[in-house]
Design a protein around this motif. Structure first.
Motif, PDB file in Angstrom:
ATOM      1  N   ALA A 301       4.453   9.441  15.352  1.00 38.66           N
ATOM      2  CA  ALA A 301       3.563   8.281  15.150  1.00 38.66           C
ATOM      3  C   ALA A 301       2.430   8.856  14.340  1.00 38.66           C
ATOM      4  N   ALA A 305       1.654   7.501  10.193  1.00 42.75           N
ATOM      5  CA  ALA A 305       0.535   6.628  10.509  1.00 42.75           C
ATOM      6  C   ALA A 305       0.146   6.088   8.848  1.00 42.75           C
ATOM      7  N   GLN A 310      -3.440   2.510  12.932  1.00 40.01           N
ATOM      8  CA  GLN A 310      -2.147   3.289  13.415  1.00 40.01           C
ATOM      9  C   GLN A 310      -2.512   4.317  13.792  1.00 40.01           C
TER      10      GLN A 310
END
Length: 401
Positions: A301, A305, A310
């Protein structure tokens, strides 16, 4: 009796939590004070790297000696002494006037802190029933990210902008906690019981030695704990040391990176408690799969991002599992070893983990210097996570939990 047991556990875990908060402050202190120290002592980048390493290097002999002495003369005495050593040499950081004396006091402060950590884990483990050990260690260890998050907030104030204040705070807080320990902290009942049994058996205190870690019962357990501590702490310290730089590498500003680091630490505190509670309630293998799977998901993640939101969410995810995982590993140290050698076992495991902690940031620095960028650093962490998970699953199978 149950009421007194409950009070004993609450007081022990609360005081250990306070010491863990102080450890968290110290972990952030070097990074936050780096610019001021660099200017004050006229340090270049390599010298600043040596300054960072000196504190981590001190953790090694500290962890070895602290756990060992705690098994010999008692948890409480050694914790008070190690906290006093840490407080004294943290204050000395402000008063030294040369680069070499700066390194010496950071090393000695690290030794005090390193000695305290296995004792905190051992005390928290032994204050509760075996069924609640994960929860107790999780509640205690969440103090570390709480301390780091607090110092991140303090660093944004006028008080925190002076590097000397950061070390005054880090040195004076343990001095406040030491009288509390002397007055309120009970000695581990499990330790006292084991000592009494040994004395009645052969009129000698329990003498667990380093070689007992490799006897028939403990050999595989020790190997699994060492490998998992080594690779997990390598990833933990890559994240702690390089997170702000990685954010900038991904195209975000320094201020946004600092905010993301706060999210990282705040969610780490929550993750440590939740994973600690799950360690007691779930099958241990499920907890291991969840925490290492969560670490991988967080790293992917972070790498992907694209927006600020995010990135903050990815930071929170990584923090919850990376630091939470460390708390669970420490709880396993308390579960795996018997009382007479618990301090030694956790101490040596912590020392092995600290070697990974020293190597991780250095390897990440080399990867960044070679042009691999943030994606290269994050990719390098993935095999470490997989190796740790495999050895932890082997350990769980070995202890039949």
């Amino acid at each position: 009796m149950e009421k007194s047991d409950h009070k004993h556990a609450v007081v022990t875990v609360a005081i250990c939590f306070l010491i863990a908060v102080i450890e968290g402050l110290d972990i952030q202190a070097a990074g936050i004070a780096a610019a001021g120290i660099s200017e004050h002592f006229g340090l270049d980048k390599p010298q600043l790297g040596v300054f960072f390493s000196a504190g981590i290097l001190g953790l090694l002999p500290g962890a070895l000696a602290g756990g060992r002495f705690a098994d010999r003369i008692g948890r409480k005495k050694v914790l008070i002494c190690s906290t006093a050593v840490f407080a004294l040499f943290t204050l000395c950081t402000v008063w030294v006037n040369s680069f070499h004396s700066l390194l010496a006091v950071r090393f000695l402060a690290g030794a005090g802190l390193g000695a305290a950590m296995p004792i905190l884990i051992t005390l928290a483990s032994e204050a509760v029933s075996p069924q609640n050990r994960g929860r107790a260690v999780g509640l205690m260890y969440c103090g570390m990210p709480v301390g780091a998050a607090l110092l991140s907030l303090i660093a944004a104030t006028d008080f925190g902008s002076n590097w000397k204040n950061v070390f005054y705070l880090g040195g004076l807080l343990p001095i406040v906690v030491i009288p509390l320990m002397m007055l309120l902290l009970p000695e581990s009942r499990e330790f006292l019981q084991a000592q009494n049994q040994a004395e009645s058996a052969d009129n000698a205190a329990p003498k667990a030695s380093f070689k007992d870690l490799f006897n028939e019962d403990n050999r595989i357990r020790t190997l699994c704990i060492w490998v998992s501590y080594f690779f997990t702490l390598m990833v933990v310290y890559i994240m702690l040391s390089w997170l702000p730089s990685l954010f900038m590498e991904l195209g975000f500003s320094r201020k946004e990176g600092s905010t993301a680091q706060f999210y990282f630490m705040a969610s780490a505190a929550i993750g440590t408690i939740i994973l600690g509670m799950l360690t007691d309630r779930w099958k241990k293998a499920y907890v291991i799969i969840l925490m290492y799977g969560g670490m991988l998901a967080g790293l992917f993640a972070l790498n992907g991002a694209g927006s600020l939101t995010q990135m903050y969410m990815a930071s929170a995810l990584v923090g919850a599992f990376v630091i939470g995982c460390q708390g669970v590993l420490y709880a396993f140290g308390g579960i795996v070893y018997p009382t007479a050698m618990r301090g030694t076992g956790v101490g040596v495991g912590s020392a092995v983990g600290r070697i990974g902690a020293m190597l991780g940031p250095a390897i990440a620095g080399q990867l960044l210097a070679a042009g691999f960028g943030a994606a290269g650093v994050i990719s390098a962490a993935i095999p470490c996570i997989i190796i740790s998970a495999v050895f932890m699953l082997l350990l769980v199978r070995r202890i039949g939990q």
